[in-house]
Enzyme design. Structure first.
Site, short mmCIF file in Angstrom:
data_model
loop_
_atom_site.label_atom_id
_atom_site.label_comp_id
_atom_site.label_asym_id
_atom_site.label_seq_id
_atom_site.Cartn_x
_atom_site.Cartn_y
_atom_site.Cartn_z
N LEU A 206 -6.21 9.14 -24.24
CA LEU A 206 -6.60 10.53 -24.48
C LEU A 206 -6.00 11.44 -23.41
CD1 LEU A 206 -8.36 12.17 -26.51
CD2 LEU A 206 -9.98 12.42 -24.63
N TRP A 207 -5.30 12.47 -23.88
CA TRP A 207 -4.88 13.58 -23.04
C TRP A 207 -6.13 14.47 -22.91
CZ3 TRP A 207 -1.51 10.48 -25.17
CH2 TRP A 207 -0.15 10.50 -24.89
N VAL A 244 -6.90 7.32 -19.74
CA VAL A 244 -7.07 8.78 -19.74
C VAL A 244 -5.88 9.42 -19.05
CG1 VAL A 244 -8.49 10.72 -18.97
CG2 VAL A 244 -9.57 8.57 -19.69
N LYS A 245 -5.25 10.35 -19.75
CA LYS A 245 -4.19 11.16 -19.15
C LYS A 245 -4.79 12.48 -18.70
CE LYS A 245 0.07 13.66 -19.92
NZ LYS A 245 0.93 14.36 -20.92
N GLN A 246 -4.58 12.82 -17.44
CA GLN A 246 -5.16 14.05 -16.91
C GLN A 246 -4.18 14.73 -15.96
OE1 GLN A 246 -6.81 16.90 -16.94
NE2 GLN A 246 -8.67 15.69 -17.41
#
Length: 358
Positions: A206-207, A244-246
């Site tokens: 998830l972005w 998780v992409k953050q």
């Protein structure tokens, strides 16, 4: 320590410049490394296998970890090229027109030693029969688009989970704009999509981005605040994002300045500090103490300083307990060989044993 590792460490220190001592010598005290589930060769066995993920999902995750120059380390270097939808093909690929051809995107990921390539249905679908068995595919199923006028910010579905499965993807990726008017619908859509992806044996990424005009103040952009991005991460893992992409945190105190939501004084007095590694450590903590890996964005390409900036971002992510970097424009908006060199420089940070978790 080998000569190769000495050279890598020396190069990394040189690229960090005057920040080298601060970034390489920092020790996180608010959230110690001993409390984290850190990346490593056994991450799937040690962490993910205890969850409710099915064996095919474990296999897909392991495929991501077992590919490229970082294979067997537990770290990830991913090439993401989906900017043609939102930013436009011209804005994305005019600096290097060869990347209008999807095959060259996949070739850059392969020759750049990446664990995986993430892109659109069109890009990956155009070359799936030739490359889906040669490098793990991550199909990004939703996008924002700027051809509608006036421009608006809303992640809408462009592809289905079934299409990802049928083209041989190891994982699906999606974006939720937390804080936006449309976020509730996006959360519901992507929760269902991730559930289906897990049923079919694919991993989920998830972005977990923030999007609200009120978050950007005159003096600071709180889209990059550790407390707000940390909560976005927490919500991402809540809907069972495996990774998780953050965007990397650059400030803090968003809740306090914007005067909304709920937080706690200890977030700022004990758990974090102004140090960039502490800010990202808080992002990792909100990924269930690292049970879901945190990969940070590489950011936009600004030209000559891209290589040093990419190395700096990788050092901060690794020392904070993150799982890797997802760097696109800094790599594909350059000549092909320079893009490979930048991706390799990022990977060298994760391969360098002298760059340890803070």
């Amino acid at each position: 320590m080998s000569v190769v590792m000495k050279t890598a460490a020396t190069d990394i220190e040189a690229m960090l410049g005057k920040e080298a001592q601060s970034l390489l010598g920092h020790v996180c005290k608010g959230i110690p490394k001993e409390s984290l589930h850190l990346p490593g060769p056994d991450f799937v066995d040690r962490v993910v296998a205890a969850s409710d993920r099915k064996p095919p999902v474990l296999r897909s995750l392991q495929a991501l970890f077992n590919h490229g120059r970082l294979a067997g380390t537990g770290y990830l270097s991913i090439l993401p090229v989906d900017q043609g939808v939102e930013h436009s093909g011209g804005a994305s690929f005019a600096p290097n027109p060869m990347f209008f051809d999807p095959e060259n995107i996949v070739k850059l990921a392969i020759e750049g030693g990446c664990n995986a390539v993430a892109s659109t249905l069109g890009v990956l679908g155009a070359v799936a029969r030739k490359y889906a068995h040669k490098i793990p595919f991550i199909l990004k199923i939703n996008h924002n688009e700027f051809l509608s006028y006036p421009n608006s910010y809303d992640q809408i579905l462009f592809a289905s989970v079934k299409q990802a499965f049928e083209m041989g993807a190891c994982a699906v990726g999606a974006t939720v704009y937390y804080g936006s008017e449309e976020s509730k619908r996006q959360i519901q859509e992507i929760t269902k999509a991730f559930e289906y992806a897990h049923e079919l044996g694919m991993a989920t990424i998830l972005w977990a981005y923030l999007r609200n005009a009120a978050f950007k103040q005159q003096d600071k952009d709180y889209h990059l605040a550790a407390d707000l991005t940390g909560q976005a991460n927490h919500l991402a893992v809540t809907i069972q994002a495996d990774i998780v992409k953050q965007k990397m945190a650059e400030t803090n105190g968003g809740y306090n300045v914007l005067k909304f939501g709920k937080t706690h004084a200890k977030v700022y007095s004990e758990l974090t500090s102004d140090h960039p590694i502490d800010l990202v450590r808080y992002q990792v903590a909100n990924c269930y103490m690292g049970r879901a890996g945190l990969i940070n964005s590489g950011g936009e390409s600004k030209g000559e300083g891209d290589l040093a900036q990419a190395v700096r971002t990788a050092v901060i992510n690794k020392r904070a307990g993150g799982m890797g970097l997802i760097s696109g424009r800094k790599a594909f908006q350059k000549p092909f060989k320079e893009g490979i060199a930048l991706l390799n420089a990022i990977q060298d940070v994760y391969l360098c044993k002298d760059v340890t978790v803070a």
